[in-house]
Design a protein around this motif. Structure first.
Motif, short mmCIF file in Angstrom:
data_model
loop_
_atom_site.label_atom_id
_atom_site.label_comp_id
_atom_site.label_asym_id
_atom_site.label_seq_id
_atom_site.Cartn_x
_atom_site.Cartn_y
_atom_site.Cartn_z
N TYR A 125 0.84 -1.21 0.00
CA TYR A 125 0.00 0.00 0.00
C TYR A 125 0.87 1.26 0.00
CZ TYR A 125 -3.84 3.13 0.93
OH TYR A 125 -4.77 4.14 0.82
N TYR A 126 1.93 1.22 0.78
CA TYR A 126 2.82 2.38 0.87
C TYR A 126 3.41 2.75 -0.48
CZ TYR A 126 6.70 5.29 2.46
OH TYR A 126 7.58 6.32 2.63
N LEU A 127 3.69 1.74 -1.29
CA LEU A 127 4.34 1.99 -2.58
C LEU A 127 3.36 2.26 -3.72
CD1 LEU A 127 7.12 -0.76 -2.52
CD2 LEU A 127 7.43 1.70 -2.22
N THR A 128 2.10 1.84 -3.53
CA THR A 128 1.16 1.94 -4.65
C THR A 128 -0.13 2.71 -4.34
OG1 THR A 128 0.06 -0.11 -4.00
CG2 THR A 128 1.90 -0.30 -5.56
N HIS B 269 7.28 4.28 20.23
CA HIS B 269 7.36 3.56 18.96
C HIS B 269 6.84 4.48 17.87
CE1 HIS B 269 2.96 2.78 19.04
NE2 HIS B 269 3.12 2.53 20.34
N HIS B 270 7.21 4.18 16.65
CA HIS B 270 6.69 4.93 15.51
C HIS B 270 5.24 4.53 15.26
CE1 HIS B 270 10.54 6.62 13.85
NE2 HIS B 270 11.02 5.70 14.67
N ILE B 271 4.44 5.45 14.73
CA ILE B 271 3.10 5.10 14.26
C ILE B 271 2.98 5.45 12.79
CG2 ILE B 271 1.96 5.25 16.51
CD1 ILE B 271 0.92 8.02 15.72
N GLY B 272 2.01 4.82 12.12
CA GLY B 272 1.84 5.04 10.68
C GLY B 272 0.80 4.07 10.15
N LEU B 273 1.13 3.41 9.05
CA LEU B 273 0.21 2.42 8.47
C LEU B 273 -0.01 1.25 9.43
CD1 LEU B 273 1.37 2.30 4.74
CD2 LEU B 273 -0.85 3.07 5.60
N GLU B 274 0.96 1.02 10.31
CA GLU B 274 0.78 0.07 11.39
C GLU B 274 0.97 0.83 12.70
OE1 GLU B 274 2.62 -4.05 10.13
OE2 GLU B 274 3.69 -2.40 9.20
N VAL B 275 0.19 0.44 13.72
CA VAL B 275 0.26 1.23 14.95
C VAL B 275 1.63 1.08 15.62
CG1 VAL B 275 -0.80 -0.52 16.45
CG2 VAL B 275 -0.94 1.91 17.04
N HIS B 276 2.23 -0.09 15.53
CA HIS B 276 3.65 -0.21 15.86
C HIS B 276 4.36 -0.23 14.52
CE1 HIS B 276 3.03 -2.08 20.14
NE2 HIS B 276 2.48 -0.90 19.99
#
Ligand SMILES: [Mn+2]
Length: 399
Positions: free
Chosen positions: A76-79, A330-337
């Motif tokens: 998803y991140y790439l497309t 922790h980092h957050i983004g497309l996944e919560v961790h």
């Protein structure tokens, strides 16, 4: 009664047009928000640069019946493409690199069940911004050709770290999505505080806050909501929400709405009665001070381990080291961790949590306070601006 025989050609044409409109709206109007197509293209170009001389094959998540579809996050991140069974071929052995997306041919009979899907061809090329969108039947021969001049054929496993490296630094649109996810999460926290009270079931709190998520446009919770009261306030990932809350309890509410694929992660701890006991106040204040010390440290160049030391240093000085049993950030983004190397120094446009906690099972007191923080050029900006001082938290429950 349907008078099929009376339908004129013109009417049939009208109906067909109408169905086209519905298909069009269904495929564009109600889709989740995406980033500009050049953003996804830029990522593929950066990745191609990092794997020069090689070919990458990435597969979309397969379809599963009666399960809400979730695209594989790296794909998803790439497309920005969120349909099943697609294949991305990134040929970084060619100069300049070439990219292909392979899609299953459309099957009208299946679309009665699934709704319209994007098939190979020019419309898909326009909608995805990928220059060649071919049928999956052409995948093998295309790969074979690309392989001839490639050093190696990579799959997701081989490039996971490369993609994670890119994913750690957010684009402007990703930050906007995360901000929206945070805003919706805070509405959920407010609803949770309103619902909390003696003799209320934890699942009533869960229902109240997840109602706010959905009605404000979130896809839903980005992870199972944690509403842990009394003994369960000390269980870090308790997600059953089965307990009846008691007046003397604290309740940990650790929740995150998912918006446009991006998940927030915000925790507050409330006194069920609307008033902390002296002992609960004492522990709460230690956690809050530790959290503030750690947030104050957030800026480019600092590591997550530095934030942990700041929070832990304070908690240790109060004698509760052994009750702080998890990491601070922790980092957050497309996944919560979110993916990525946690030892990498922070950079502008990373988004992390700061969430120390103290958990004392023998006293049934668990306190966690968590905010989402954007790293800026000069320091940081807390995205989850929401009450956390003791009088404010008490007032929210008392309403
Ligand atoms: Mn968290």
């Amino acid at each position: 009664m349907v008078k099929r025989s009376l339908t004129t050609a013109a009417q049939r044409h009208g109906i067909a047009l109408c169905l086209c409109c519905i298909a069009f709206v269904a495929s564009l109007g109600f889709a989740i928000e995406k980033e500009p197509l050049q953003e996804y293209r830029g990522r593929r170009e950066r990745l191609a640069e990092r794997i020069k001389g090689n070919v990458l094959v990435l597969r979309a998540a397969p379809d599963q019946e009666l399960v809400k579809y979730r695209q594989e996050p790296n794909f998803y991140y790439l497309t920005g493409f969120d349909e099943p069974n697609a294949i991305l071929l990134l040929d970084a052995a060619s100069d300049p690199p070439q990219e292909f997306l392979f899609l299953p041919e459309r099957k009208r009979s299946e679309e009665r069940w699934t709704g319209p899907k994007l098939g190979p061809g020019s419309e898909a090329e326009k909608r995805t911004g990928i220059s060649k969108v071919l049928s999956t039947t052409e995948f093998d021969s295309t790969l074979k050709k690309a392989e001839e001049q490639a050093k190696a054929v990579y799959t997701l496993k081989d490039v996971e770290n490369e993609i994670a490296y890119l994913r750690q630094v957010k684009s402007a649109t990703e930050i906007a999505f995360l901000e929206k996810a945070v805003r919706i999460t805070l509405k959920g926290q407010q609803a949770a505080a309103r619902a909390i009270g003696p003799n209320v079931m934890e699942y009533e709190v869960e229902a109240a806050l997840e109602y706010e998520f959905r009605r404000n446009g979130a896809e839903g919770p980005g992870f199972p909501s944690i509403i842990g009261s009394g003994p369960f306030s000390t269980i870090l990932h308790y997600d059953k929400s089965e307990r009846r809350m008691q007046a003397a309890d604290v309740v940990v509410v650790d929740i995150g709405a998912q918006y446009a694929g991006y998940s927030a992660d915000v925790t507050r701890t409330f006194p069920v009665s609307g008033k902390f006991s002296p002992r609960q106040r004492e522990i709460y204040q230690i956690v809050l001070d530790a959290q503030k010390l750690a947030i104050a440290k957030v800026k480019p160049g600092v590591r997550i381990s530095d934030l942990h030391q700041a929070a832990m240093g304070h908690i240790r000085s109060k004698g509760y080291e052994k009750y702080f049993v998890h990491g601070t950030s922790h980092h957050i983004g497309l996944e919560v961790h979110d993916a990525g190397d946690v030892s990498r120094p922070l950079e502008a446009n990373m988004v992390i949590t700061v969430e120390p906690g103290i958990y004392i099972p023998e006293e049934q007191i668990g306190i966690r306070i968590e905010d989402d923080v954007l790293v800026t050029q000069t320091g940081h900006r807390v995205l989850s601006i929401f009450p956390k001082e003791i009088p404010e938290i008490e007032a929210l429950v008392k309403r």
